[in-house]
Scaffold this motif. Sequence first.
Motif, PDB file in Angstrom:
ATOM      1  N   LEU A  57     -31.118 -41.050   6.670  1.00  0.00           N
ATOM      2  CA  LEU A  57     -31.875 -42.091   7.169  1.00  0.00           C
ATOM      3  C   LEU A  57     -32.883 -42.604   6.119  1.00  0.00           C
ATOM      4  CD1 LEU A  57     -33.004 -40.953  10.823  1.00  0.00           C
ATOM      5  CD2 LEU A  57     -31.010 -42.503   9.740  1.00  0.00           C
ATOM      6  N   VAL A  58     -33.309 -43.832   5.747  1.00  0.00           N
ATOM      7  CA  VAL A  58     -34.337 -44.262   4.907  1.00  0.00           C
ATOM      8  C   VAL A  58     -35.220 -45.014   5.463  1.00  0.00           C
ATOM      9  CG1 VAL A  58     -34.279 -45.399   2.724  1.00  0.00           C
ATOM     10  CG2 VAL A  58     -32.338 -44.079   2.943  1.00  0.00           C
ATOM     11  N   GLN A  64     -23.413 -42.772   4.758  1.00  0.00           N
ATOM     12  CA  GLN A  64     -23.856 -43.798   5.800  1.00  0.00           C
ATOM     13  C   GLN A  64     -25.643 -43.854   5.918  1.00  0.00           C
ATOM     14  OE1 GLN A  64     -21.228 -44.290   9.323  1.00  0.00           O
ATOM     15  NE2 GLN A  64     -20.894 -42.046   9.206  1.00  0.00           N
ATOM     16  N   VAL A  65     -25.826 -44.891   5.190  1.00  0.00           N
ATOM     17  CA  VAL A  65     -27.248 -44.845   5.393  1.00  0.00           C
ATOM     18  C   VAL A  65     -27.757 -45.544   6.294  1.00  0.00           C
ATOM     19  CG1 VAL A  65     -29.223 -45.952   3.847  1.00  0.00           C
ATOM     20  CG2 VAL A  65     -27.029 -44.818   2.701  1.00  0.00           C
ATOM     21  N   VAL A  66     -28.956 -45.384   6.992  1.00  0.00           N
ATOM     22  CA  VAL A  66     -29.473 -46.038   7.964  1.00  0.00           C
ATOM     23  C   VAL A  66     -30.828 -46.663   7.597  1.00  0.00           C
ATOM     24  CG1 VAL A  66     -30.310 -46.267  10.523  1.00  0.00           C
ATOM     25  CG2 VAL A  66     -28.162 -45.061   9.897  1.00  0.00           C
ATOM     26  N   ILE A  67     -31.171 -48.004   7.305  1.00  0.00           N
ATOM     27  CA  ILE A  67     -32.492 -48.419   6.772  1.00  0.00           C
ATOM     28  C   ILE A  67     -33.340 -48.260   8.114  1.00  0.00           C
ATOM     29  CG2 ILE A  67     -33.712 -50.296   6.063  1.00  0.00           C
ATOM     30  CD1 ILE A  67     -31.276 -51.125   4.374  1.00  0.00           C
ATOM     31  N   VAL A  68     -34.641 -47.880   8.308  1.00  0.00           N
ATOM     32  CA  VAL A  68     -35.317 -47.779   9.398  1.00  0.00           C
ATOM     33  C   VAL A  68     -36.409 -48.595   8.947  1.00  0.00           C
ATOM     34  CG1 VAL A  68     -36.587 -46.318  11.249  1.00  0.00           C
ATOM     35  CG2 VAL A  68     -34.628 -45.666   9.946  1.00  0.00           C
ATOM     36  N   ASP A  69     -36.994 -49.721   9.795  1.00  0.00           N
ATOM     37  CA  ASP A  69     -38.174 -50.181   9.721  1.00  0.00           C
ATOM     38  C   ASP A  69     -38.877 -50.311  11.125  1.00  0.00           C
ATOM     39  OD1 ASP A  69     -40.237 -51.343   8.213  1.00  0.00           O
ATOM     40  OD2 ASP A  69     -39.201 -53.152   7.812  1.00  0.00           O
ATOM     41  N   ARG A  79     -21.391 -47.411   3.900  1.00  0.00           N
ATOM     42  CA  ARG A  79     -22.004 -48.185   4.944  1.00  0.00           C
ATOM     43  C   ARG A  79     -23.486 -48.273   5.141  1.00  0.00           C
ATOM     44  NH1 ARG A  79     -20.494 -48.854  11.345  1.00  0.00           N
ATOM     45  NH2 ARG A  79     -20.712 -46.705  11.409  1.00  0.00           N
ATOM     46  N   ILE A  80     -24.087 -49.416   5.268  1.00  0.00           N
ATOM     47  CA  ILE A  80     -25.541 -49.517   5.565  1.00  0.00           C
ATOM     48  C   ILE A  80     -25.665 -50.264   6.990  1.00  0.00           C
ATOM     49  CG2 ILE A  80     -27.699 -50.327   4.651  1.00  0.00           C
ATOM     50  CD1 ILE A  80     -26.578 -50.599   1.999  1.00  0.00           C
ATOM     51  N   LEU A  81     -26.574 -49.280   7.514  1.00  0.00           N
ATOM     52  CA  LEU A  81     -27.038 -49.896   8.957  1.00  0.00           C
ATOM     53  C   LEU A  81     -28.408 -50.201   9.114  1.00  0.00           C
ATOM     54  CD1 LEU A  81     -25.147 -47.310  11.214  1.00  0.00           C
ATOM     55  CD2 LEU A  81     -24.275 -49.700  10.717  1.00  0.00           C
ATOM     56  N   LEU A  82     -28.813 -50.925   9.928  1.00  0.00           N
ATOM     57  CA  LEU A  82     -30.314 -51.229  10.067  1.00  0.00           C
ATOM     58  C   LEU A  82     -30.895 -50.902  11.707  1.00  0.00           C
ATOM     59  CD1 LEU A  82     -33.036 -52.668   9.178  1.00  0.00           C
ATOM     60  CD2 LEU A  82     -32.331 -54.912   9.955  1.00  0.00           C
ATOM     61  N   ALA A  83     -31.947 -50.098  11.551  1.00  0.00           N
ATOM     62  CA  ALA A  83     -32.437 -49.869  12.683  1.00  0.00           C
ATOM     63  C   ALA A  83     -33.908 -50.223  12.798  1.00  0.00           C
ATOM     64  CB  ALA A  83     -32.352 -48.106  13.031  1.00  0.00           C
ATOM     65  N   VAL A  84     -34.381 -50.970  13.870  1.00  0.00           N
ATOM     66  CA  VAL A  84     -35.847 -51.437  13.794  1.00  0.00           C
ATOM     67  C   VAL A  84     -36.315 -51.059  15.277  1.00  0.00           C
ATOM     68  CG1 VAL A  84     -35.676 -53.056  12.370  1.00  0.00           C
ATOM     69  CG2 VAL A  84     -35.257 -53.639  14.638  1.00  0.00           C
ATOM     70  N   LEU A  85     -37.577 -50.708  15.465  1.00  0.00           N
ATOM     71  CA  LEU A  85     -38.128 -50.440  16.757  1.00  0.00           C
ATOM     72  C   LEU A  85     -38.328 -51.701  17.504  1.00  0.00           C
ATOM     73  CD1 LEU A  85     -39.566 -48.078  18.477  1.00  0.00           C
ATOM     74  CD2 LEU A  85     -41.731 -48.574  17.195  1.00  0.00           C
ATOM     75  N   LEU A  98     -32.983 -65.189   6.873  1.00  0.00           N
ATOM     76  CA  LEU A  98     -31.796 -64.881   6.393  1.00  0.00           C
ATOM     77  C   LEU A  98     -30.926 -64.227   7.334  1.00  0.00           C
ATOM     78  CD1 LEU A  98     -33.719 -62.673   3.571  1.00  0.00           C
ATOM     79  CD2 LEU A  98     -32.910 -65.052   3.349  1.00  0.00           C
ATOM     80  N   PRO A  99     -29.651 -64.531   6.924  1.00  0.00           N
ATOM     81  CA  PRO A  99     -28.578 -63.770   7.854  1.00  0.00           C
ATOM     82  C   PRO A  99     -28.516 -62.149   7.957  1.00  0.00           C
ATOM     83  CG  PRO A  99     -27.571 -64.522   5.795  1.00  0.00           C
ATOM     84  CD  PRO A  99     -28.971 -65.019   5.711  1.00  0.00           C
ATOM     85  N   ILE A 100     -29.557 -61.787   8.533  1.00  0.00           N
ATOM     86  CA  ILE A 100     -29.714 -60.133   8.683  1.00  0.00           C
ATOM     87  C   ILE A 100     -29.989 -59.990  10.129  1.00  0.00           C
ATOM     88  CG2 ILE A 100     -31.327 -58.610   8.290  1.00  0.00           C
ATOM     89  CD1 ILE A 100     -31.383 -59.858   5.340  1.00  0.00           C
ATOM     90  N   ARG A 101     -29.190 -58.917  10.567  1.00  0.00           N
ATOM     91  CA  ARG A 101     -29.361 -58.705  12.055  1.00  0.00           C
ATOM     92  C   ARG A 101     -29.454 -57.102  12.127  1.00  0.00           C
ATOM     93  NH1 ARG A 101     -30.393 -63.115  11.882  1.00  0.00           N
ATOM     94  NH2 ARG A 101     -29.438 -64.777  12.714  1.00  0.00           N
ATOM     95  N   ALA A 102     -30.283 -56.495  12.899  1.00  0.00           N
ATOM     96  CA  ALA A 102     -30.361 -55.171  13.348  1.00  0.00           C
ATOM     97  C   ALA A 102     -29.166 -54.535  14.044  1.00  0.00           C
ATOM     98  CB  ALA A 102     -31.634 -54.612  13.933  1.00  0.00           C
ATOM     99  N   ASP A 103     -28.835 -53.311  13.751  1.00  0.00           N
ATOM    100  CA  ASP A 103     -27.717 -52.658  14.420  1.00  0.00           C
ATOM    101  C   ASP A 103     -28.306 -51.993  15.626  1.00  0.00           C
ATOM    102  OD1 ASP A 103     -25.219 -53.143  12.616  1.00  0.00           O
ATOM    103  OD2 ASP A 103     -26.639 -52.604  11.258  1.00  0.00           O
ATOM    104  N   VAL A 104     -29.264 -51.356  15.376  1.00  0.00           N
ATOM    105  CA  VAL A 104     -29.856 -50.525  16.344  1.00  0.00           C
ATOM    106  C   VAL A 104     -31.264 -51.016  16.695  1.00  0.00           C
ATOM    107  CG1 VAL A 104     -30.635 -48.144  17.218  1.00  0.00           C
ATOM    108  CG2 VAL A 104     -28.560 -48.549  15.640  1.00  0.00           C
TER     109      VAL A 104
END
Lengths: 190, 319
Positions: free
Chosen positions: A43-44, A105-110, A134-140, A148-154
Amino acid sequence: MQAYCAPMTATQTILDARACERTLRRMADEIVERTAGTESLVLVGIQRRGVQLAARLASLIEEREGRPVPRGALDITLYRDDLQTVGPRPLVGATELPVDIDGKQVVIVDDVLYTGRTVRAALDELADFGRPARILLAVLIDRGGQELPIRADVIGKVVTVPAGSQVDVRVAELDGDDTVIVGPARSRGA
Amino acid sequence: MTGLGKDLLDLESLSAEQITAILDTAEPLKAISLRAIKKVPTLRGETIVNLFFEASTRTRVSFEFAEKRMSADAVNVAIGNSSVSKGETLVDTARNLEAMKIDMVVIRHQASGAARFLAERIESNVINAGDGTHEHPTQGLLDLLTLRDKWGTLKGKRVCLCGDVLHSRVARSNIHGLRKLGAEVAVCGPRSLLPNGAEEALGVTVFDRIEAAIEWADALNILRLQLERMTSGYIPSLREYNRVFGVTRERLDRAPRDLLILHPGPMNRGVEIDSDVADGPHSLILDQVTNGVAVRMAVLYLLRGGRPDLAAAGTAAGE
């Protein structure tokens, strides 16, 4: 496309401490579900509040899975695409990745996903450290308005607010309590 | 006000807040030099000219690394093979370079004030990499960073600059920087190598004996004896200098506390500093070199920023 919303005049709490706790718990479960366990999971968090959220998610996952989850911090300031236009140079924070991210498997958290530009910068910075499997994106909070063409996964919670209004995520470690507050636009630096 | 403005010419005109902002920025930038890919895209598309009218290896290479690690395009102009040797003036040289659309000039020059002279005449940012006996601000900053890393703060710490203070731009930058950050500063050397009335002129304590300086200080910054600037007899001989003012193991062994040892390089081993001190456990000389790259990256980052005309048009990218 963003739904029309009346301009906001007052602040409103959309997640209090208990709701934050429940949301993070569900996000933690969703992350492990998507990554099929903690094998190779890292988790990053993005500086600043993403770092605290990543640490919370990592502990919740550790609690559930009984396995240590490495966590890191990413400061994307030097990768921003607007450095030529922002006023004085923004402060640079620390980037610390505790493990090699190659093949992980890196999850970017913001805290908040808005324009998506921060995530774009984070993807560029991660690429300078290695090649994750793989890189995933998790946002609160996903507040819409991506440029930009960017969507969150979680996603913790989707919030629809007018452009320009403020979504503040407060975390206990830095701000004294866990809350998410939505309010009218305020001048920058206020 | 923590922004740096257009140029970095000296530490004398910076506030404590501005100096602290540079050091705080340098801290996270250090880690970039430890990455597998030692590069961030921050200054992509910026062109920087390193204009060196005086010999330099360490400073020039350090600036070049800093520029490359920030992704700027750097061009080195060394005096020996440029048209300056054909009689072109400093301003003409710089204007010609500017006509090739550069963004920043790093200048080292033998004349004190050369950096300011240039900064007032060209649009590009100017960084002083040493002008005559005036200042060498990035060296001062890297010394401050190196000491702050060890102590956490410079407040109340005692630093003595030893040796050839008269010819030393490093000493001047150090004195200004250290005092602004709350350290006590002294100098020690033969009177022939100190400015006249050093106490008043520099506002520092003066030690005539190196033993007294060692007893007083928490750190010694040992300056290079600038043999190339000494045209007439400032000191009787190098051997005598070493005997009276040299920082030796025996002298340090008598210190009441562990002293940190700095030297801006290049060292005259066996003259102002003995090898077993330079290579000893309290020597920070190689940390200084490492920190030099980070401090210069910080200055490049902080200077290039801030185009107020464009700021209004920018949208918040944070969140």
